[in-house]
Design an enzyme around this catalytic site. Sequence first.
Site, PDB file in Angstrom:
ATOM      1  N   ASP A   1      18.673  -4.004  14.984  1.00  8.95           N
ATOM      2  CA  ASP A   1      18.559  -2.637  14.472  1.00  8.95           C
ATOM      3  C   ASP A   1      17.452  -1.900  15.220  1.00  8.95           C
ATOM      4  O   ASP A   1      16.271  -2.032  14.899  1.00  8.95           O
ATOM      5  CB  ASP A   1      18.274  -2.650  12.975  1.00  8.95           C
ATOM      6  CG  ASP A   1      18.185  -1.245  12.402  1.00  8.95           C
ATOM      7  OD1 ASP A   1      18.658  -0.300  13.065  1.00  8.95           O
ATOM      8  OD2 ASP A   1      17.668  -1.090  11.281  1.00  8.95           O
TER       9      ASP A   1
ATOM     10  N   LYS B   1      13.252   3.309  15.897  1.00 14.06           N
ATOM     11  CA  LYS B   1      12.050   2.697  15.344  1.00 14.06           C
ATOM     12  C   LYS B   1      10.936   2.699  16.389  1.00 14.06           C
ATOM     13  O   LYS B   1      11.199   2.805  17.590  1.00 14.06           O
ATOM     14  CB  LYS B   1      12.345   1.258  14.915  1.00 14.06           C
ATOM     15  CG  LYS B   1      13.345   1.115  13.773  1.00 14.06           C
ATOM     16  CD  LYS B   1      13.594  -0.350  13.447  1.00 14.06           C
ATOM     17  CE  LYS B   1      14.649  -0.515  12.360  1.00 14.06           C
ATOM     18  NZ  LYS B   1      14.188  -0.076  11.051  1.00 14.06           N
TER      19      LYS B   1
ATOM     20  N   LYS C   1      25.595  -7.842   4.991  1.00 14.90           N
ATOM     21  CA  LYS C   1      25.164  -6.951   6.069  1.00 14.90           C
ATOM     22  C   LYS C   1      24.792  -7.794   7.283  1.00 14.90           C
ATOM     23  O   LYS C   1      23.874  -8.617   7.233  1.00 14.90           O
ATOM     24  CB  LYS C   1      23.961  -6.127   5.618  1.00 14.90           C
ATOM     25  CG  LYS C   1      23.339  -5.271   6.729  1.00 14.90           C
ATOM     26  CD  LYS C   1      22.029  -4.624   6.275  1.00 14.90           C
ATOM     27  CE  LYS C   1      21.310  -3.937   7.437  1.00 14.90           C
ATOM     28  NZ  LYS C   1      19.999  -3.383   7.054  1.00 14.90           N
TER      29      LYS C   1
ATOM     30  N   ARG D   1      23.576   0.475   4.654  1.00 15.73           N
ATOM     31  CA  ARG D   1      24.374   0.958   3.523  1.00 15.73           C
ATOM     32  C   ARG D   1      25.732   1.471   3.976  1.00 15.73           C
ATOM     33  O   ARG D   1      26.698   1.417   3.213  1.00 15.73           O
ATOM     34  CB  ARG D   1      23.588   2.046   2.777  1.00 15.73           C
ATOM     35  CG  ARG D   1      23.310   3.286   3.593  1.00 15.73           C
ATOM     36  CD  ARG D   1      22.160   4.117   3.044  1.00 15.73           C
ATOM     37  NE  ARG D   1      20.877   3.451   3.183  1.00 15.73           N
ATOM     38  CZ  ARG D   1      19.723   3.961   2.756  1.00 15.73           C
ATOM     39  NH1 ARG D   1      19.704   5.142   2.164  1.00 15.73           N
ATOM     40  NH2 ARG D   1      18.600   3.304   2.918  1.00 15.73           N
TER      41      ARG D   1
ATOM     42  N   ASP E   1      17.994  -8.488  10.805  1.00 14.61           N
ATOM     43  CA  ASP E   1      18.752  -7.571   9.966  1.00 14.61           C
ATOM     44  C   ASP E   1      20.163  -8.076   9.652  1.00 14.61           C
ATOM     45  O   ASP E   1      20.931  -7.394   8.991  1.00 14.61           O
ATOM     46  CB  ASP E   1      18.830  -6.189  10.627  1.00 14.61           C
ATOM     47  CG  ASP E   1      18.726  -5.057   9.624  1.00 14.61           C
ATOM     48  OD1 ASP E   1      18.398  -5.327   8.450  1.00 14.61           O
ATOM     49  OD2 ASP E   1      18.983  -3.901  10.002  1.00 14.61           O
TER      50      ASP E   1
ATOM     51  N   GLU F   1      21.400   2.496   8.231  1.00 12.03           N
ATOM     52  CA  GLU F   1      22.739   2.092   8.674  1.00 12.03           C
ATOM     53  C   GLU F   1      23.358   0.981   7.835  1.00 12.03           C
ATOM     54  O   GLU F   1      24.583   0.873   7.740  1.00 12.03           O
ATOM     55  CB  GLU F   1      22.694   1.665  10.148  1.00 12.03           C
ATOM     56  CG  GLU F   1      22.268   0.244  10.429  1.00 12.03           C
ATOM     57  CD  GLU F   1      20.856  -0.107   9.984  1.00 12.03           C
ATOM     58  OE1 GLU F   1      20.603  -1.271   9.658  1.00 12.03           O
ATOM     59  OE2 GLU F   1      19.984   0.803   9.963  1.00 12.03           O
TER      60      GLU F   1
END
Length: 523
Positions: free
Chosen positions: A265, A272, A260, A346, A283, A344
């Site tokens: 993010d 957030k 990933k 996944r 991330d 996101e």
Amino acid sequence: MANVVLEFKANAGDSEPQNRPVLILGQQSNLQLITWSQIKGKLEPVVTKEVWQAALSALNPNPTDSCPLYLNQAVVAALPSRVSRHNSPSSAHFVSRLVRSCLPGGNTRCIVMVCERPDVFASSCAIARAFPIFSRRSTSSRRAEKKHVSVEFLIVGQDKTPLDSAEVECLSHAADGVRLAARIVDTPCNEMNTDTFLDEVQAVGRDLGITPLIIRGEELKQKGFGGIYGVGKAAEHPPALAVLSHTPDGATQTIAWVGKGIVYDTGGLSIKGKTTMPGMKRDCGGAAAILGAFKATIKQGFKDNLHAVFCLAENSVGPIATRPDDIHTLYSGKTVEINNTDAEGRLVLADGVVYASKDLSADIILDMATLTGAQGISTGKYHAAVMTNNEVWEAACMRAGRSSGDLAHPLVYCPELHFSEFTSAMADMKNSVADRENAQSSCAGLFIGSHLGFDWPGVWVHVDIASPVHAGERATGFGVALLMALFGQASDDSMLNKVSPLGATNNTTEEQEERDCKRRRLV
């Protein structure tokens, strides 16, 4: 620490502490096993044998301790005398802490690590974590001179054979991989965007003689990568799928590592808050770890097919950003109703693992990600959370964690009870759970696995490293050592063969557990 050249040596040579400050580090019982003749060349004349012995007697680790031998130029430090069964016998996390806190200053320094041979690999990676590369402090940019730290191992225990040149090279490559991963994770998104990450992938490819496959921007949409494209389409720099492939003659299986790589993010439209968004440059930790591990692993020689798949995107906000209620078709052909744009990772990984299965014909697929904040609640700050469809690999991950210092602990794998959390009336599934109090980290992993299919015949391993990827404000390079150890059975390198839990020459699980228990000094 950012301006440091780290050098592993079979013998770092002799030098007085005034000329080359030194840290001598190990478990107290191991420090007492080395002779004065082995260490005096790094301490004399300012430290005598009597001072050395008095310092060893004064150490009282609880869990660690240190004692100055000569002013601030020579220090001896003791690791914990015992650790629990879910910790590494190397005490890798304490190695990093003691190096950061006890290593004397200077332009040329030396670390002498005293340990048993099975702890050498984990200890070297732990030392590497103490020397991050990235810095934008103005003073560091003006400082052209590099600082040098030499690392020498004194081996105690049953096998006291000194390290040979091949083993030293393995440690150097592993340390470089750890520091590469940490540098990428530490770098903010105004520098480490998806284009820059692709530059890093291409640089590793050039170093290894591999040309990466890159699919980016609108081509992702055309080829059906609805997860990666949907997450990254609103950002200035387009999303991408990149693949580095090592395909040697005589390979007997195909392995894919899927990372990933969310370079930032924001949470997307499910944005957030001001306290949870800072730090989201990290991330991309899974992709960074896979890049560092791939580089080090291939440099040491790897017998099987190995593909590194990077799912790169910035989860941004803009006029074309994915909205809650949107429905995307992923590379698996399954449809996903978006009920949380902040779930996101996944989505991009689902595309990545299916690509590894369909296009790369992988027998073993491991995805690594900073996937869920709930991971830190499930397994804590030091242990990655592991989920797999294979019980043997679950045990192997735990053992590889202990032998590498990148600790791991299993999550519940029970799709028949948990996957209903993603039920959608409109699509094949939603992307976020209905009940956030029901095994969040397990459910997030199951979402990825569902796109392979729960009846997929290969081995699938999911590793969530959300918390271990950093310690405070610094990245740790977590995941590199774990991957190298877990797949060390396919390496041409003897050291990686020995730390791998799946090696043909390794003991049975019961024998290994008994040996580790004795080394941890637990009953």
